[in-house]
Write a protein that holds these residues in place. Structure first.
Motif, mmCIF file in Angstrom:
data_model
loop_
_atom_site.group_PDB
_atom_site.id
_atom_site.type_symbol
_atom_site.label_atom_id
_atom_site.label_comp_id
_atom_site.label_asym_id
_atom_site.label_seq_id
_atom_site.Cartn_x
_atom_site.Cartn_y
_atom_site.Cartn_z
ATOM 1 N N PRO A 171 0.817 -1.216 0.000
ATOM 2 C CA PRO A 171 0.000 0.000 0.000
ATOM 3 C C PRO A 171 0.850 1.266 0.000
ATOM 4 O O PRO A 171 2.009 1.239 0.402
ATOM 5 N N ILE A 172 0.247 2.356 -0.460
ATOM 6 C CA ILE A 172 0.934 3.641 -0.448
ATOM 7 C C ILE A 172 0.259 4.557 0.574
ATOM 8 O O ILE A 172 -0.852 4.297 1.029
ATOM 9 N N HIS A 173 0.961 5.604 0.949
ATOM 10 C CA HIS A 173 0.381 6.622 1.830
ATOM 11 C C HIS A 173 0.763 7.998 1.314
ATOM 12 O O HIS A 173 1.860 8.189 0.781
ATOM 13 N N ILE A 174 -0.150 8.955 1.459
ATOM 14 C CA ILE A 174 0.125 10.321 1.030
ATOM 15 C C ILE A 174 0.665 11.132 2.192
ATOM 16 O O ILE A 174 0.346 10.883 3.359
ATOM 17 N N LEU A 175 1.517 12.093 1.876
ATOM 18 C CA LEU A 175 2.109 12.994 2.861
ATOM 19 C C LEU A 175 2.084 14.401 2.292
ATOM 20 O O LEU A 175 1.955 14.594 1.082
ATOM 21 N N ILE A 176 2.277 15.367 3.177
ATOM 22 C CA ILE A 176 2.412 16.759 2.746
ATOM 23 C C ILE A 176 3.547 17.383 3.546
ATOM 24 O O ILE A 176 3.614 17.258 4.769
ATOM 25 N N SER A 177 4.501 18.002 2.855
ATOM 26 C CA SER A 177 5.684 18.553 3.526
ATOM 27 C C SER A 177 5.621 20.069 3.665
ATOM 28 O O SER A 177 6.492 20.668 4.285
ATOM 29 N N SER A 178 4.582 20.687 3.079
ATOM 30 C CA SER A 178 4.470 22.143 3.141
ATOM 31 C C SER A 178 3.006 22.529 2.989
ATOM 32 O O SER A 178 2.180 21.717 2.563
ATOM 33 N N ARG A 179 2.728 23.757 3.346
ATOM 34 C CA ARG A 179 1.373 24.290 3.150
ATOM 35 C C ARG A 179 1.483 25.697 2.571
ATOM 36 O O ARG A 179 2.384 26.456 2.906
ATOM 37 N N GLY A 180 0.544 26.026 1.705
ATOM 38 C CA GLY A 180 0.516 27.366 1.127
ATOM 39 C C GLY A 180 1.313 27.474 -0.156
ATOM 40 O O GLY A 180 2.194 26.672 -0.445
ATOM 41 N N CYS A 181 0.977 28.504 -0.932
ATOM 42 C CA CYS A 181 1.652 28.759 -2.208
ATOM 43 C C CYS A 181 1.515 30.245 -2.514
ATOM 44 O O CYS A 181 0.414 30.800 -2.462
ATOM 45 N N VAL A 212 5.650 5.830 8.612
ATOM 46 C CA VAL A 212 4.783 5.177 7.625
ATOM 47 C C VAL A 212 5.363 3.830 7.215
ATOM 48 O O VAL A 212 4.658 2.814 7.148
ATOM 49 N N ILE A 213 6.672 3.789 6.951
ATOM 50 C CA ILE A 213 7.320 2.562 6.498
ATOM 51 C C ILE A 213 7.293 1.494 7.586
ATOM 52 O O ILE A 213 7.023 0.311 7.322
ATOM 53 N N ARG A 214 7.542 1.903 8.834
ATOM 54 C CA ARG A 214 7.505 0.938 9.940
ATOM 55 C C ARG A 214 6.130 0.295 10.076
ATOM 56 O O ARG A 214 6.005 -0.826 10.563
ATOM 57 N N ASN A 215 5.093 1.021 9.668
ATOM 58 C CA ASN A 215 3.727 0.517 9.799
ATOM 59 C C ASN A 215 3.191 -0.095 8.508
ATOM 60 O O ASN A 215 1.983 -0.206 8.326
ATOM 61 N N GLY A 216 4.093 -0.464 7.612
ATOM 62 C CA GLY A 216 3.671 -1.239 6.455
ATOM 63 C C GLY A 216 3.563 -0.489 5.148
ATOM 64 O O GLY A 216 3.275 -1.100 4.108
ATOM 65 N N GLY A 217 3.751 0.831 5.135
ATOM 66 C CA GLY A 217 3.691 1.588 3.895
ATOM 67 C C GLY A 217 4.855 1.234 2.983
ATOM 68 O O GLY A 217 5.974 1.042 3.454
ATOM 69 N N ARG A 218 4.600 1.156 1.695
ATOM 70 C CA ARG A 218 5.653 0.788 0.748
ATOM 71 C C ARG A 218 5.872 1.832 -0.336
ATOM 72 O O ARG A 218 6.813 1.716 -1.123
ATOM 73 N N GLU A 219 5.016 2.823 -0.430
ATOM 74 C CA GLU A 219 5.241 3.907 -1.371
ATOM 75 C C GLU A 219 4.709 5.193 -0.751
ATOM 76 O O GLU A 219 3.630 5.190 -0.146
ATOM 77 N N LEU A 220 5.474 6.263 -0.872
ATOM 78 C CA LEU A 220 5.119 7.558 -0.298
ATOM 79 C C LEU A 220 4.832 8.531 -1.437
ATOM 80 O O LEU A 220 5.619 8.660 -2.374
ATOM 81 N N TYR A 221 3.711 9.221 -1.331
ATOM 82 C CA TYR A 221 3.278 10.133 -2.392
ATOM 83 C C TYR A 221 3.011 11.498 -1.781
ATOM 84 O O TYR A 221 2.104 11.657 -0.967
ATOM 85 N N PHE A 222 3.824 12.491 -2.162
ATOM 86 C CA PHE A 222 3.679 13.846 -1.624
ATOM 87 C C PHE A 222 2.660 14.625 -2.450
ATOM 88 O O PHE A 222 2.730 14.644 -3.678
ATOM 89 N N ILE A 223 1.729 15.280 -1.765
ATOM 90 C CA ILE A 223 0.650 15.993 -2.457
ATOM 91 C C ILE A 223 0.729 17.508 -2.229
ATOM 92 O O ILE A 223 -0.264 18.203 -2.347
ATOM 93 N N ASP A 224 1.908 18.016 -1.917
ATOM 94 C CA ASP A 224 2.076 19.452 -1.721
ATOM 95 C C ASP A 224 1.604 20.240 -2.936
ATOM 96 O O ASP A 224 1.754 19.795 -4.075
ATOM 97 N N ASP A 225 1.086 21.434 -2.691
ATOM 98 C CA ASP A 225 0.774 22.336 -3.797
ATOM 99 C C ASP A 225 2.036 22.747 -4.541
ATOM 100 O O ASP A 225 2.006 22.995 -5.750
ATOM 101 N N LEU A 226 3.154 22.838 -3.812
ATOM 102 C CA LEU A 226 4.387 23.367 -4.400
ATOM 103 C C LEU A 226 5.588 22.652 -3.783
ATOM 104 O O LEU A 226 6.401 23.243 -3.078
#
Length: 249
Positions: A171-181, A212-226
């Motif tokens: 499974p994959i999980h989404i992350l966000i590393s920033s907010r705003g643009c 995320v990886i320790r809990n079974g995630g295998r792909e990380l997908y960043f959804i930041d605006d920028l």
């Protein structure tokens, strides 16, 4: 029996678990509330009747919804069921922030409290009893976004979300590393996170990746605006994270 039942978007093609509900779930847990998150799009044959049965089983005090404009009338159907069942109904998300609270309440008067824009701080204050208004809108954006707890992904580990062919490792999980643009593209909506760019620290983001990886995630997908706004940050994070894939592939 749970204190809060969070309800993800209902309608359309299922894509990813709700990051916003994950953040609010973490806030609620920190304040001592028990929670459950349901994702209608991955519940087989989900319907209004199925939702009512979930309410009867969980008996939540609060029922909290997030929705996009394209699914908003589905959300309103569920809000009305939850209100009739006796829940305190909460609603937030992109539709509410873009249209405005007063217009949303005209569309669905069964909403008890509506949350506008970035909601972690105002939701926490609501749960503490500091805010009792029907329309709850943040007064200022969170400047130190490292201070926001990592989103709660535990409800999604149970269902093991599987996605389309665009993703190799599941499974994959989404992350966000920033907010705003700071830019003003006509097609983009800025009311949730604003025009000021706010960046998490490299260490904070990598700690979440490891979690995320320790809990079974295998792909990380960043959804930041920028995501690529700060070139130095990208290079630094890439160097520091070189061990993550090697350790867990």
């Amino acid at each position: 029996m749970g204190d809060i039942l969070f309800v993800d978007v209902w309608g359309g093609v299922p894509m990813y678990p709700s990051l916003s509900l994950g953040y609010l779930s973490s806030v609620a847990k920190q304040e001592g509330f028990s929670i459950k998150i349901i994702s209608p799009n991955i519940i087989p044959a989900f319907s209004e009747g199925v939702f009512l049965e979930i309410l009867k089983k969980e008996k939540p005090k609060y029922c909290a919804f997030t929705t996009f404009t394209t699914q908003v009338f589905n959300a309103y159907k569920l809000v009305k069921i939850a209100k009739k069942f006796g829940c305190i109904t909460l609603l937030g998300g992109a539709h509410a922030s873009s249209l405005g609270a007063k217009e949303v309440l005209k569309e669905c008067s069964e909403i008890d409290h509506i949350f506008i824009k970035e909601s972690e701080t105002i939701f926490r204050n609501f749960l503490k009893g500091k805010i009792k208004k029907r329309i709850i809108e943040m007064s200022e954006f969170i400047q130190d976004i490292d201070s926001i707890p990592f989103p709660d992904r535990s409800p999604y580990h149970e269902t093991r979300w599987i996605y389309g062919s665009n993703h190799i490792h599941k499974p994959i999980h989404i992350l966000i590393s920033s907010r705003g643009c700071p830019y003003n593209c006509r097609f983009c909506f800025k009311d949730t996170f604003g025009f000021k760019y706010r960046q998490r620290s490299v260490d904070n983001v990598l700690d979440e990746c490891e979690d995320v990886i320790r809990n079974g995630g295998r792909e990380l997908y960043f959804i930041d605006d920028l995501f690529t706004f700060d070139k130095k940050w990208i290079i630094s994070s890439s160097i520091d994270s070189s061990c993550i894939y090697c350790k867990h592939k």
